[in-house]
Design an enzyme around this catalytic site. Structure first.
Site, PDB file in Angstrom:
ATOM      1  N   TYR A 201     -32.591  42.475  74.010  1.00  0.00           N
ATOM      2  CA  TYR A 201     -32.716  43.687  72.252  1.00  0.00           C
ATOM      3  C   TYR A 201     -31.383  43.833  73.125  1.00  0.00           C
ATOM      4  O   TYR A 201     -29.950  44.773  72.600  1.00  0.00           O
ATOM      5  CB  TYR A 201     -33.722  43.813  72.074  1.00  0.00           C
ATOM      6  CG  TYR A 201     -33.779  45.266  71.098  1.00  0.00           C
ATOM      7  CD1 TYR A 201     -33.427  45.095  69.598  1.00  0.00           C
ATOM      8  CD2 TYR A 201     -33.783  47.049  71.474  1.00  0.00           C
ATOM      9  CE1 TYR A 201     -33.330  45.969  69.032  1.00  0.00           C
ATOM     10  CE2 TYR A 201     -33.791  47.212  70.722  1.00  0.00           C
ATOM     11  CZ  TYR A 201     -33.338  47.331  69.137  1.00  0.00           C
ATOM     12  OH  TYR A 201     -33.315  48.046  67.945  1.00  0.00           O
TER      13      TYR A 201
ATOM     14  N   GLN B  73     -38.213  48.901  58.267  1.00  0.00           N
ATOM     15  CA  GLN B  73     -39.074  50.116  58.479  1.00  0.00           C
ATOM     16  C   GLN B  73     -38.311  51.291  57.855  1.00  0.00           C
ATOM     17  O   GLN B  73     -38.043  52.029  57.113  1.00  0.00           O
ATOM     18  CB  GLN B  73     -39.535  50.397  59.973  1.00  0.00           C
ATOM     19  CG  GLN B  73     -40.195  51.870  60.214  1.00  0.00           C
ATOM     20  CD  GLN B  73     -40.142  52.264  61.669  1.00  0.00           C
ATOM     21  OE1 GLN B  73     -39.681  51.446  62.986  1.00  0.00           O
ATOM     22  NE2 GLN B  73     -40.635  52.946  61.763  1.00  0.00           N
TER      23      GLN B  73
HETATM   24  C1  AKB Z   1     -37.809  48.653  69.813  1.00  0.00           C
HETATM   25  O1  AKB Z   1     -39.096  49.413  70.059  1.00  0.00           O
HETATM   26  O2  AKB Z   1     -37.294  47.894  70.418  1.00  0.00           O
HETATM   27  C2  AKB Z   1     -37.194  50.169  68.885  1.00  0.00           C
HETATM   28  C3  AKB Z   1     -35.958  50.405  69.368  1.00  0.00           C
HETATM   29  C4  AKB Z   1     -36.387  51.596  69.987  1.00  0.00           C
HETATM   30  O3  AKB Z   1     -34.921  50.388  69.600  1.00  0.00           O
HETATM   31  N1  AKB Z   1     -37.917  50.541  68.253  1.00  0.00           N
END
Ligand code: AKB
Length: 319
Positions: free
Chosen positions: A142, A12
């Protein structure tokens, strides 16, 4: 920056960052790299493109050497929601690409940009006016990658002098390539769904979840302004809070309904996304970015809605 390598360029952000860099630095000074053949084929129509697995250190170093790269933009990432489906894979890809970027930058004298995210924060972080320097105990793999990445990037700067810089991106709204696997994706998806016949969108994020969001043109400007910033002014590096707007699904959808009166919305809340959204800031304090390198966003929610609706209608051939 004279010769730039963008890894993970087919996603993206990369899809719009590459042309932005080409405009600023010249088409032949930007090399796009991605793992997927179809992305490389597409990117090679508009500039120099390489197929590259950024977790392969030798291939990555070869590309940097071959193209005489002096700045690496590392956009390789599995995002928050996908990360929860495959945490080990997410750690391997996100940290593998970052460690290789840092080590190769150290060897070849490159600058490095790696985005961090609102995902670097967690439930114990102050949610309103989230400070630049605060508690960072994320609840997702993440987020763990983002915090580890921020720390590693600062370590490579202080220990080895690698010029590492980063911003904590909010959810990015854009109309080039679709986002994939994120918690904030709803704020892009809704525009594509709501212009279709039926004008309906089902949202997986709770109606009252506030999250920071940003329009792509502001995000692109943030990246290049930070990378060009006078290093002597930067007290922070990895990573700067940047903010421009914050809203809930309900606020966004009501504003869309003002433009499309028969638009309807409902919710099929994904518990994983709900927990992630709930753990992230409602809105961040970005005063350090404003003071240290002049960050100043342009786009607000109302302007973004108008621009997104016009762009997605044009893409879909709707007048
Ligand atoms: C997600 O939603 O994981 C990403 C971010 C905010 O890092 N768009």
């Amino acid at each position: 920056m004279k010769r730039i390598l963008v890894i993970g360029a087919g996603g993206q952000i990369g899809t719009e960052l590459v042309p932005h860099l080409q405009r600023l630095y010249g088409t032949d000074n930007v090399i796009s790299a991605d793992l997927k053949d179809e992305q490389v084929a597409k990117m090679s129509q508009f500039g120099i493109a390489e197929k590259l697995d950024a977790t392969d250190a030798n291939a990555f170093a070869e590309a940097v050497k071959k193209h005489k790269v002096d700045a690496i933009f590392n956009l390789v990432a599995l995002l928050s929601a996908t990360g929860e489906k495959m945490p080990q894979v997410a750690w391997g890809i996100n940290m593998g690409a970052l460690l290789n970027s840092l080590n190769i930058a150290k060897e070849f004298g490159c600058a490095v940009f790696t985005p961090s995210s609102i995902g670097a924060f967690g439930t114990s972080t102050p949610h309103d006016g989230t400070p630049q320097d605060t508690i960072m105990r994320p609840n997702t793999i993440y987020g763990c990658c983002k915090v580890a990445g921020e720390l590693l990037s600062d370590y490579y700067f202080t220990r080895f002098g690698v010029d590492t810089r980063s911003v904590r991106f909010p959810g990015i709204i854009s109309n080039g390539a679709m986002p994939g696997g994120g918690t904030t994706d709803y704020a892009v998806e809704v525009f594509y769904e709501i212009i279709k016949e039926g004008h309906h969108y089902t949202c997986e994020v709770p109606e009252d979840s506030y999250m920071d969001m940003m329009y792509m043109p502001d995000a692109l400007k943030a990246v290049t302004d930070l990378m060009e910033a006078d290093p002597s002014r930067l007290r922070h590096r990895n990573s700067f809070n940047i903010a421009s707007m914050s809203f809930t699904p309900k606020i966004l959808f009501e504003a869309i309904r003002k433009r499309i009166p028969d638009a309807t919305f409902d919710y099929n809340v994904d518990p994983v996304k709900a927990a992630i959204a709930d753990s992230w800031p409602n809105w961040m304090d970005d005063s350090c970015a404003r003071e240290e390198w002049g960050w100043k966003p342009v786009w607000d929610m109302e302007a973004v809605i108008d621009d997104m609706l016009a762009a997605v209608r044009k893409k879909a051939g709707i007048k």
